[in-house]
Design a protein around this motif. Structure first.
Motif, PDB file in Angstrom:
ATOM      1  N   GLU A  52     -58.126  49.961 -59.560  1.00 23.79           N
ATOM      2  CA  GLU A  52     -58.407  50.548 -58.245  1.00 23.79           C
ATOM      3  C   GLU A  52     -58.337  52.079 -58.286  1.00 23.79           C
ATOM      4  N   GLY A  53     -58.445  52.642 -59.487  1.00 25.85           N
ATOM      5  CA  GLY A  53     -58.450  54.091 -59.617  1.00 25.85           C
ATOM      6  C   GLY A  53     -57.082  54.732 -59.609  1.00 25.85           C
ATOM      7  N   ILE A  54     -56.033  53.946 -59.855  1.00 29.01           N
ATOM      8  CA  ILE A  54     -54.665  54.459 -59.784  1.00 29.01           C
ATOM      9  C   ILE A  54     -54.079  54.569 -61.192  1.00 29.01           C
ATOM     10  N   LEU A  55     -53.500  55.710 -61.484  1.00 26.80           N
ATOM     11  CA  LEU A  55     -52.802  55.943 -62.743  1.00 26.80           C
ATOM     12  C   LEU A  55     -51.319  55.647 -62.540  1.00 26.80           C
ATOM     13  N   ILE A  56     -50.769  54.734 -63.338  1.00 26.20           N
ATOM     14  CA  ILE A  56     -49.359  54.364 -63.249  1.00 26.20           C
ATOM     15  C   ILE A  56     -48.607  55.048 -64.389  1.00 26.20           C
ATOM     16  N   VAL A  57     -47.586  55.822 -64.036  1.00 28.80           N
ATOM     17  CA  VAL A  57     -46.806  56.585 -65.004  1.00 28.80           C
ATOM     18  C   VAL A  57     -45.331  56.269 -64.825  1.00 28.80           C
ATOM     19  N   GLY A  58     -44.657  55.923 -65.906  1.00 31.85           N
ATOM     20  CA  GLY A  58     -43.209  55.809 -65.909  1.00 31.85           C
ATOM     21  C   GLY A  58     -42.627  57.103 -66.430  1.00 31.85           C
ATOM     22  N   SER A  59     -41.745  57.722 -65.644  1.00 28.91           N
ATOM     23  CA  SER A  59     -41.172  59.020 -65.985  1.00 28.91           C
ATOM     24  C   SER A  59     -39.709  58.854 -66.347  1.00 28.91           C
ATOM     25  N   GLY A  60     -39.372  59.183 -67.604  1.00 27.76           N
ATOM     26  CA  GLY A  60     -37.992  59.092 -68.049  1.00 27.76           C
ATOM     27  C   GLY A  60     -37.791  59.966 -69.274  1.00 27.76           C
ATOM     28  N   LEU A  61     -37.035  59.461 -70.231  1.00 28.23           N
ATOM     29  CA  LEU A  61     -36.859  60.106 -71.526  1.00 28.23           C
ATOM     30  C   LEU A  61     -36.571  59.013 -72.536  1.00 28.23           C
ATOM     31  N   SER A  62     -37.168  59.130 -73.708  1.00 29.97           N
ATOM     32  CA  SER A  62     -36.914  58.098 -74.713  1.00 29.97           C
ATOM     33  C   SER A  62     -35.502  58.205 -75.283  1.00 29.97           C
ATOM     34  N   TYR A  63     -34.856  59.357 -75.102  1.00 32.14           N
ATOM     35  CA  TYR A  63     -33.444  59.555 -75.440  1.00 32.14           C
ATOM     36  C   TYR A  63     -32.805  60.263 -74.262  1.00 32.14           C
ATOM     37  N   HIS A  64     -31.691  59.724 -73.729  1.00 35.42           N
ATOM     38  CA  HIS A  64     -31.065  60.365 -72.573  1.00 35.42           C
ATOM     39  C   HIS A  64     -29.552  60.194 -72.630  1.00 35.42           C
ATOM     40  N   ASN A  65     -28.944  61.023 -73.452  1.00 39.96           N
ATOM     41  CA  ASN A  65     -27.484  61.102 -73.527  1.00 39.96           C
ATOM     42  C   ASN A  65     -27.136  62.577 -73.440  1.00 39.96           C
ATOM     43  N   LEU A  66     -26.885  63.053 -72.222  1.00 38.38           N
ATOM     44  CA  LEU A  66     -26.725  64.488 -71.996  1.00 38.38           C
ATOM     45  C   LEU A  66     -25.527  65.067 -72.722  1.00 38.38           C
ATOM     46  N   SER A  67     -24.555  64.234 -73.042  1.00 37.82           N
ATOM     47  CA  SER A  67     -23.368  64.731 -73.738  1.00 37.82           C
ATOM     48  C   SER A  67     -23.617  64.907 -75.233  1.00 37.82           C
ATOM     49  N   LYS A  68     -24.737  64.409 -75.736  1.00 45.02           N
ATOM     50  CA  LYS A  68     -25.006  64.459 -77.174  1.00 45.02           C
ATOM     51  C   LYS A  68     -26.431  64.903 -77.475  1.00 45.02           C
ATOM     52  N   PHE A  69     -26.864  65.982 -76.809  1.00 48.55           N
ATOM     53  CA  PHE A  69     -28.082  66.647 -77.244  1.00 48.55           C
ATOM     54  C   PHE A  69     -27.712  67.594 -78.376  1.00 48.55           C
ATOM     55  N   GLY A  70     -28.582  67.711 -79.374  1.00 45.39           N
ATOM     56  CA  GLY A  70     -28.267  68.556 -80.497  1.00 45.39           C
ATOM     57  C   GLY A  70     -27.802  67.748 -81.692  1.00 45.39           C
ATOM     58  N   PRO A  71     -27.068  68.356 -82.614  1.00 46.65           N
ATOM     59  CA  PRO A  71     -26.690  67.676 -83.867  1.00 46.65           C
ATOM     60  C   PRO A  71     -25.964  66.351 -83.658  1.00 46.65           C
ATOM     61  N   ALA A  72     -25.112  66.256 -82.644  1.00 43.43           N
ATOM     62  CA  ALA A  72     -24.347  65.022 -82.437  1.00 43.43           C
ATOM     63  C   ALA A  72     -25.246  63.841 -82.103  1.00 43.43           C
ATOM     64  N   GLY A  73     -26.388  64.107 -81.503  1.00 44.83           N
ATOM     65  CA  GLY A  73     -27.284  63.027 -81.118  1.00 44.83           C
ATOM     66  C   GLY A  73     -28.454  62.815 -82.054  1.00 44.83           C
ATOM     67  N   ALA A  74     -28.567  63.629 -83.077  1.00 46.00           N
ATOM     68  CA  ALA A  74     -29.770  63.592 -83.921  1.00 46.00           C
ATOM     69  C   ALA A  74     -29.973  62.239 -84.585  1.00 46.00           C
ATOM     70  N   GLU A  75     -28.955  61.688 -85.218  1.00 43.04           N
ATOM     71  CA  GLU A  75     -29.106  60.426 -85.939  1.00 43.04           C
ATOM     72  C   GLU A  75     -29.309  59.252 -84.988  1.00 43.04           C
ATOM     73  N   PRO A  76     -28.476  59.093 -83.931  1.00 48.30           N
ATOM     74  CA  PRO A  76     -28.740  57.997 -82.993  1.00 48.30           C
ATOM     75  C   PRO A  76     -30.122  58.076 -82.352  1.00 48.30           C
ATOM     76  N   ALA A  77     -30.548  59.276 -82.000  1.00 48.95           N
ATOM     77  CA  ALA A  77     -31.874  59.425 -81.382  1.00 48.95           C
ATOM     78  C   ALA A  77     -32.973  59.018 -82.346  1.00 48.95           C
ATOM     79  N   MET A  78     -32.857  59.408 -83.607  1.00 47.24           N
ATOM     80  CA  MET A  78     -33.861  59.056 -84.593  1.00 47.24           C
ATOM     81  C   MET A  78     -33.910  57.544 -84.812  1.00 47.24           C
ATOM     82  N   GLN A  79     -32.740  56.909 -84.856  1.00 44.19           N
ATOM     83  CA  GLN A  79     -32.701  55.463 -85.059  1.00 44.19           C
ATOM     84  C   GLN A  79     -33.338  54.726 -83.889  1.00 44.19           C
ATOM     85  N   PHE A  80     -32.989  55.115 -82.664  1.00 39.18           N
ATOM     86  CA  PHE A  80     -33.546  54.428 -81.502  1.00 39.18           C
ATOM     87  C   PHE A  80     -35.032  54.724 -81.355  1.00 39.18           C
ATOM     88  N   ASP A  81     -35.429  55.969 -81.594  1.00 37.80           N
ATOM     89  CA  ASP A  81     -36.842  56.322 -81.473  1.00 37.80           C
ATOM     90  C   ASP A  81     -37.679  55.556 -82.493  1.00 37.80           C
TER      91      ASP A  81
END
Length: 278
Positions: A165-194
C-alpha cells in the motif's frame, strides 16, 4: 497496475540527536549517515508514508501515533542545551495510523492510538538523513511491555499488507545496546552477537524465526542487550518481511563495538555504498 511491494528495514539509529550535533563527535556518524542517505535509492519508488517501530516507546498495548503534526520528544540526557530545541517538522499520517490500529486489532492484538505522542530520537535522528526536508509523513508504533518476540513477530505479520500500500516499515533500534559497555569493554561481546545476527538473518525463513524466538541463547546476547528494547523492533519488521531475504546495508565498528542494519526484500543493483556496508 498494482503498487510495488516495499522492503522492510531494521536500522541502527545511532546515539541521541546525532545529525544535529556540532564538533568532533559528529564525525563518528559519517558511515551511518551515508547508509541512511542511501536508503531512498533502494526503494522501488517514493513511499506514501513511513511506519517507524521505535525502540524508544513502550506501552501496555501497541500504540500508534495519530497526530497530523507530531511534536518532539527529547528522550536523551547530557547533551548541550541547543540539542533540546531542534525540530524535525515532518507531518503525521492519521489515516495510516487508523489503518495500523485496524490491522493490529483485527489480529486480536491490543492496540490504541495516541494523538499526543511526538517523534522520539529513534525516529527523528534516523529520518533526518533519510528525508532531510522533513516532507515524508511518519507514524510511530510502540513496542509492548514484556518484549515477547513471538507476539511482536505476529504484529509484523498483521502489518505486512502495508508493504503493498505504499508504506515503508522501519524498525528503529541498535544491533548492540549496552550503554555501560561501549568501547573496548563491549568490543568482543558486540562482535560475537553481531556475527550471530548476520548469520541468523542470512538463513532460511523458518531457521531465522526459530533462532530469533530464542535470541537470548545467542553468543553474548545479554551482554549485547541487557534490555532488549533496541532489538525487538527487528521482530516486527521480520514478521512483516515474511520470507524475504536479508541484506546487510550498514556495518562497522561504531565507537568500538560492532553495529549493523538490514533490509528485507526488494533486490536491486548494488550502489557504491554497498561495498562499504559489506
Amino acid at each position: 497496475m498494482s503498487a510495488p511491494r516495499f522492503p522492510t528495514y531494521f536500522l541502527s539509529h545511532g546515539g541521541g540527536p546525532w545529525p544535529y550535533m556540532k564538533g568532533p563527535m559528529r564525525e563518528h556518524y559519517r558511515l551511518l549517515e551515508r547508509s541512511l542517505q542511501d536508503l531512498p535509492a533502494q526503494l522501488p519508488e517514493r513511499p506514501r508514508a513511513v511506519l517507524v517501530v521505535t525502540g524508544h516507546w513502550e506501552e501496555d498495548a501497541y500504540t500508534v501515533s495519530s497526530s497530523p503534526a507530531p511534536g518532539m520528544v527529547f528522550d536523551y540526557y547530557g547533551f548541550p542545551e541547543y540539542l533540546y530545541h531542534i525540530q524535525y517538522p515532518a507531518p503525521g499520517a492519521p489515516t495510516l495510523a487508523e489503518r495500523v490500529h485496524g490491522l493490529l486489532s483485527a489480529a486480536d492484538l491490543p492496540a490504541r492510538a495516541d494523538a499526543e505522542r511526538g517523534f522520539d530520537h529513534g525516529t527523528f535522528s534516523m529520518m533526518k538523513p533519510i528525508y532531510p526536508d522533513a516532507d515524508m509523513p511518519i507514524v510511530q508504533l510502540s513496542l509492548r511491555h514484556g518484549y515477547d518476540p513471538a507476539e511482536h513477530w505476529r504484529a509484523g505479520q498483521a502489518l505486512a499488507p502495508l508493504r503493498d500500500e505504499g508504506i515503508l516499515i522501519v524498525g528503529s533500534g541498535l544491533s548492540y545496546h549496552n550503554l555501560s559497555k561501549f568501547g573496548p569493554a563491549g568490543a568482543e561481546p558486540a562482535m560475537q552477537f553481531d556475527g550471530w545476527l548476520r548469520q541468523t538473518l542470512a538463513a532460511g525463513p523458518e531457521a531465522r524465526r526459530e533462532a530469533l524466538m530464542h535470541w537470548a541463547q545467542a553468543p553474548s546476547a545479554r551482554e549485547a542487550h541487557p534490555r532488549e528494547d533496541h532489538l525487538i523492533p527487528l521482530m516486527v519488521v521480520l514478521g512483516a518481511a515474511q520470507d524475504d531475504p536479508a541484506v546487510c546495508v550498514y556495518g562497522e565498528r561504531f565507537m568500538g563495538v560492532a553495529a549493523s542494519s538490514f533490509r528485507f526484500g526488494v533486490d536491486r543493483t548494488p550502489t557504491a555504498f554497498d561495498q562499504l556496508a559489506a
